[in-house]
Write an enzyme that holds these catalytic residues in place. Structure first.
Site, PDB file in Angstrom:
ATOM      1  N   GLU A 230       2.201 -10.295   0.649  1.00 40.19           N
ATOM      2  CA  GLU A 230       2.568  -8.893   0.524  1.00 40.19           C
ATOM      3  C   GLU A 230       4.060  -8.777   0.792  1.00 40.19           C
ATOM      4  O   GLU A 230       4.725  -9.778   1.125  1.00 40.19           O
ATOM      5  CB  GLU A 230       1.763  -8.043   1.521  1.00 40.19           C
ATOM      6  CG  GLU A 230       1.884  -6.546   1.269  1.00 40.19           C
ATOM      7  CD  GLU A 230       0.821  -5.699   1.958  1.00 40.19           C
ATOM      8  OE1 GLU A 230      -0.143  -6.275   2.511  1.00 40.19           O
ATOM      9  OE2 GLU A 230       0.948  -4.463   1.928  1.00 40.19           O
TER      10      GLU A 230
ATOM     11  N   HIS B 297       1.861  -8.944  -3.467  1.00 35.33           N
ATOM     12  CA  HIS B 297       0.767  -7.978  -3.326  1.00 35.33           C
ATOM     13  C   HIS B 297       1.423  -6.603  -3.198  1.00 35.33           C
ATOM     14  O   HIS B 297       1.804  -6.167  -2.112  1.00 35.33           O
ATOM     15  CB  HIS B 297      -0.055  -8.305  -2.076  1.00 35.33           C
ATOM     16  CG  HIS B 297      -1.166  -7.339  -1.819  1.00 35.33           C
ATOM     17  ND1 HIS B 297      -2.420  -7.477  -2.359  1.00 35.33           N
ATOM     18  CD2 HIS B 297      -1.207  -6.194  -1.087  1.00 35.33           C
ATOM     19  CE1 HIS B 297      -3.185  -6.476  -1.966  1.00 35.33           C
ATOM     20  NE2 HIS B 297      -2.472  -5.676  -1.192  1.00 35.33           N
TER      21      HIS B 297
ATOM     22  N   ASP C 237       1.200 -18.011  -4.301  1.00 39.96           N
ATOM     23  CA  ASP C 237       1.897 -16.906  -4.963  1.00 39.96           C
ATOM     24  C   ASP C 237       0.886 -16.120  -5.790  1.00 39.96           C
ATOM     25  O   ASP C 237       0.890 -16.158  -7.018  1.00 39.96           O
ATOM     26  CB  ASP C 237       3.033 -17.439  -5.846  1.00 39.96           C
ATOM     27  CG  ASP C 237       3.797 -16.298  -6.521  1.00 39.96           C
ATOM     28  OD1 ASP C 237       3.682 -15.145  -6.042  1.00 39.96           O
ATOM     29  OD2 ASP C 237       4.496 -16.561  -7.517  1.00 39.96           O
TER      30      ASP C 237
ATOM     31  N   ASP D   5       0.854  -1.203   0.000  1.00 35.74           N
ATOM     32  CA  ASP D   5       0.000   0.000   0.000  1.00 35.74           C
ATOM     33  C   ASP D   5       0.885   1.248   0.000  1.00 35.74           C
ATOM     34  O   ASP D   5       2.102   1.159   0.038  1.00 35.74           O
ATOM     35  CB  ASP D   5      -0.918  -0.013   1.230  1.00 35.74           C
ATOM     36  CG  ASP D   5      -0.136   0.064   2.530  1.00 35.74           C
ATOM     37  OD1 ASP D   5       0.896  -0.621   2.646  1.00 35.74           O
ATOM     38  OD2 ASP D   5      -0.527   0.822   3.446  1.00 35.74           O
TER      39      ASP D   5
HETATM   40  O1  9MR Z   1       2.425  -6.730   9.072  1.00 36.25           O
HETATM   41  C1  9MR Z   1       1.158  -6.551   9.654  1.00 36.25           C
HETATM   42  C2  9MR Z   1       0.677  -7.860  10.233  1.00 36.25           C
HETATM   43  O2  9MR Z   1       1.517  -8.283  11.265  1.00 36.25           O
HETATM   44  C3  9MR Z   1      -0.757  -7.704  10.727  1.00 36.25           C
HETATM   45  O3  9MR Z   1      -1.239  -8.962  11.144  1.00 36.25           O
HETATM   46  C4  9MR Z   1      -1.627  -7.142   9.610  1.00 36.25           C
HETATM   47  C5  9MR Z   1      -3.071  -6.945  10.015  1.00 36.25           C
HETATM   48  O4  9MR Z   1      -3.180  -5.976  10.974  1.00 36.25           O
HETATM   49  O5  9MR Z   1      -1.104  -5.910   9.165  1.00 36.25           O
HETATM   50  C6  9MR Z   1       0.189  -6.019   8.635  1.00 36.25           C
HETATM   51  O6  9MR Z   1       0.631  -4.780   8.272  1.00 36.25           O
HETATM   52  C7  9MR Z   1       0.112  -4.223   7.081  1.00 36.25           C
HETATM   53  C8  9MR Z   1      -0.201  -2.779   7.423  1.00 36.25           C
HETATM   54  O7  9MR Z   1      -1.298  -2.728   8.290  1.00 36.25           O
HETATM   55  C9  9MR Z   1      -0.426  -1.926   6.208  1.00 36.25           C
HETATM   56  N1  9MR Z   1       0.643  -2.056   5.267  1.00 36.25           N
HETATM   57  C10 9MR Z   1       0.858  -3.438   4.842  1.00 36.25           C
HETATM   58  C11 9MR Z   1       1.224  -4.293   6.023  1.00 36.25           C
HETATM   59  C12 9MR Z   1       1.574  -5.719   5.610  1.00 36.25           C
HETATM   60  O8  9MR Z   1       0.487  -6.504   5.275  1.00 36.25           O
END
Ligand code: 9MR
Ligand code: ZN
Length: 568
Positions: free
Chosen positions: A537, A482, A528, A148
């Site tokens: 991601e 992602h 994948d 993101d």
């Molecule tokens: O890395 C984060 C993971 O540990 C959490 O379980 C998840 C849900 O809250 O969020 C991940 O962080 C994301 C963040 O909120 C926004 N940018 C992408 C991150 C990776 O998925």
């Protein structure tokens, strides 16, 4: 995948060279010309709790000759090809740092540095302080956090912490230039790249020292290029989580940029700005002793990076402020008192993720002589004991699965690859502790290093999915992160060097939930697929964690070569 290997390869001089097969029997190691360099039997069957299969370990540690190889079973099944060579991790290590350049926000990515992955300057507008219409903040810059376009202080601080400690401890592994705009300016590129993020972080501090938790739009953008994302970005509430992490990170960076052997006048000035920011944040923390946590306002779906306690963040801040003050030969009492006060609550000091940063306090105290003196013997011993106990626990985990890795079935969460590499960081710190203690048990260091190697082998392909979890590295590297830029740029291959979040035993996105049957063993919970943000991601902090471990392994291989040279 029948024979699972580290698809990048194995360090020639290191004896830990292991693979895993799903059949017993005899195996050979062949080079590209088909010559056999090693022949051996698979080890005893292991019923593996991580992937639910019965597997057979292969150990070809005796092979040291550089070359390109594959393993082959008696029935003719072949593994992916891999390399045995000196400094075999150099390419992937540097690419994982360079990847951060592709996340730069607020500037154009130019062909000279970005190759085909160019784009115009993105997110160049000012942001609004959330809840204060018309109050604008000029906080351009920094790295997009992940797939993101948000930018968040707590994961940013962890990323910088991991990279700066890796650089500080294993400087030799950060000598190559990475072809970024600042390359060749006399400063190691890892410091150049980190500065891009630090300059943004500085803009996120309020006048009173408090730090905004994050800078994001209300909702995640569609899969569009960043320069097309014209949503208004908001600076969300100040939190004690962000302020404490910021404080720690700035104090550490002040020390590293000024203390770096290549530091010139400009780095000194930069360091003074970092120091001043750290002090302002510390003052805010002292004036606001109650936790000020963070939750997203209702209806907003951008990252939260929430937490239930700020004790570990405040601990890290105290440790770094103490280390900085000790380095400057200033009074450290105030910081030590806060450090001890929090340690006395009994919190664990062995993790390095954005939820729990307490391990960084151990890093700060245990890797610097002045900081250790300031902390006092009792605290040093307490931290050392905690680190070694955890290292032993992790090493023991490696005896219960076929991959020799420090993971239990319950450890495969969202971003499990960071658990894999953060455990590598803890083991590296434990090796440092043993070195300081001059513990004669070289066997203990070797055991920890063996597990660290297993963590990296796993990341690079020695796992049940058969994928290397770093884009561009390995015959079967994953290809569909992602990642908005990759989804929208019309280029087939993603840029190289991104660590995937990896298998997630509790899939959290629609496609993964639909495709992965309940009860699937955790290491198999991976696809994948670009849609799978809970499995595939990438983030800046999954990369930095892996970089720490590859830095350690590169540096140790050189140290070993040097020792062997001296003995010869
Ligand atoms: O890395 C984060 C993971 O540990 C959490 O379980 C998840 C849900 O809250 O969020 C991940 O962080 C994301 C963040 O909120 C926004 N940018 C992408 C991150 C990776 O998925
Ligand atoms: Zn941007």
């Amino acid at each position: 995948m029948a024979i699972m290997v580290n698809q990048v390869g194995y360090e020639a001089a290191v004896s830990h060279k292991k693979a895993v097969a799903d059949r017993p029997g005899s195996y050979v190691l062949k080079n590209a010309a088909g010559e056999i360099l090693w022949q051996g039997q698979a080890g005893e069957a292991v019923s593996d709790p991580l992937c639910g299969e019965t597997l057979y370990p292969l150990d070809f540690g005796s092979v040291q000759a550089p070359g390109k190889y594959h393993l082959e079973s008696a029935a003719g099944e072949k593994s992916d090809t891999f390399t045995i060579d000196r400094d075999v991790l150099a390419g992937v290590h540097n690419a994982m740092i360079k990847a951060l350049y592709f996340q730069r926000c607020g500037c154009a990515l130019e062909e000279k540095y970005a190759g085909p992955y160019v784009h115009a300057a993105c997110h160049t507008g000012d942001s609004e302080v959330y809840g204060e219409p018309g109050h604008m903040l000029m906080a351009q810059g920094g790295w997009h956090d992940a797939g993101d376009y948000g930018r968040y202080i707590t994961p940013a601080a962890v990323t910088i912490g991991q990279l700066l400690y890796a650089y500080w401890l294993y400087t030799m592994a950060f000598q190559e230039q990475l072809n970024i705009p600042e390359s060749g300016n006399g400063l190691p590129d890892v410091l150049n790249e980190c500065r891009y993020e630090l300059e943004w972080m500085l803009k996120m501090q309020r006048e009173d020292g408090g730090v905004y938790h994050k800078l994001t739009a209300w909702s995640h953008a569609d899969f569009i290029m960043p320069q097309e994302d014209k949503d208004l970005f908001y600076a969300y509430a100040v939190s004690s989580l962000a302020t404490a992490d910021f404080c720690a990170c700035m104090a550490l960076a002040a020390r590293v940029y000024r203390g770096s052997s290549t530091a010139g006048k400009e780095e000194k000035e930069f360091s003074l700005r970092l120091e001043a920011a750290a002090r302002r944040a510390w003052k805010w923390l002292a004036e606001n002793p109650e936790p000020l946590l963070f939750t997203n306002p209702q209806g907003s779906n951008t990252g939260e990076y929430g937490d239930t306690t700020d004790a570990d963040e405040r601990l890290w801040a105290a440790a770094e402020m103490m280390a900085l003050a000790a380095w400057l030969k200033e009074d450290t009492r105030e910081y030590r008192e806060e450090l001890c006060r929090i340690l006395d609550t009994g919190l664990a000091v062995t993790d390095f993720g954005w939820t729990d940063v307490a391990g960084f306090a151990a890093l700060a105290v245990l890797t610097d002589i002045d900081a250790a003196k300031a902390a006092g013997e009792e605290t040093v011993q307490r931290l050392q004991t905690a680190v070694l106990e955890e290292a032993d626990r992790l090493a023991a985990l490696g005896e219960h699965n076929a991959f020799g890795m420090a993971m239990g079935a319950g450890d495969f969460c969202w971003g499990s690859n960071m658990v894999v590499t953060n455990r590598g960081i803890l083991l590296a710190l434990a090796c440092k502790v043993l070195e300081i203690q001059e513990d004669g048990t070289a066997g203990r260091v070797a055991r920890y290093e063996e597990v660290m190697q297993a963590q990296i082998d796993y990341l690079l392909g020695k796992n049940i999915t058969g994928y290397s979890f770093v884009t561009g590295f390995g015959e079967h590297a994953y290809r569909h992160p992602h990642l908005r830029t990759t989804a929208a740029d019309g280029i087939d291959d993603p840029m190289a060097g991104w660590v995937s979040g990896g298998p997630n035993g509790k899939p959290g996105d629609e496609l993964a939930i639909r495709m992965i049957p309940a009860g699937t063993p955790p290491m198999k919970c991976y696809l994948d697929r670009e849609e799978c943000y809970s499995l595939n991601e990438m983030t800046i902090y999954w990369n930095s964690s892996a970089v720490f471990v590859t830095a350690y392994l590169r540096q140790k291989a050189w140290d070993r070569e040097r020792e062997q040279g001296e003995q010869a």
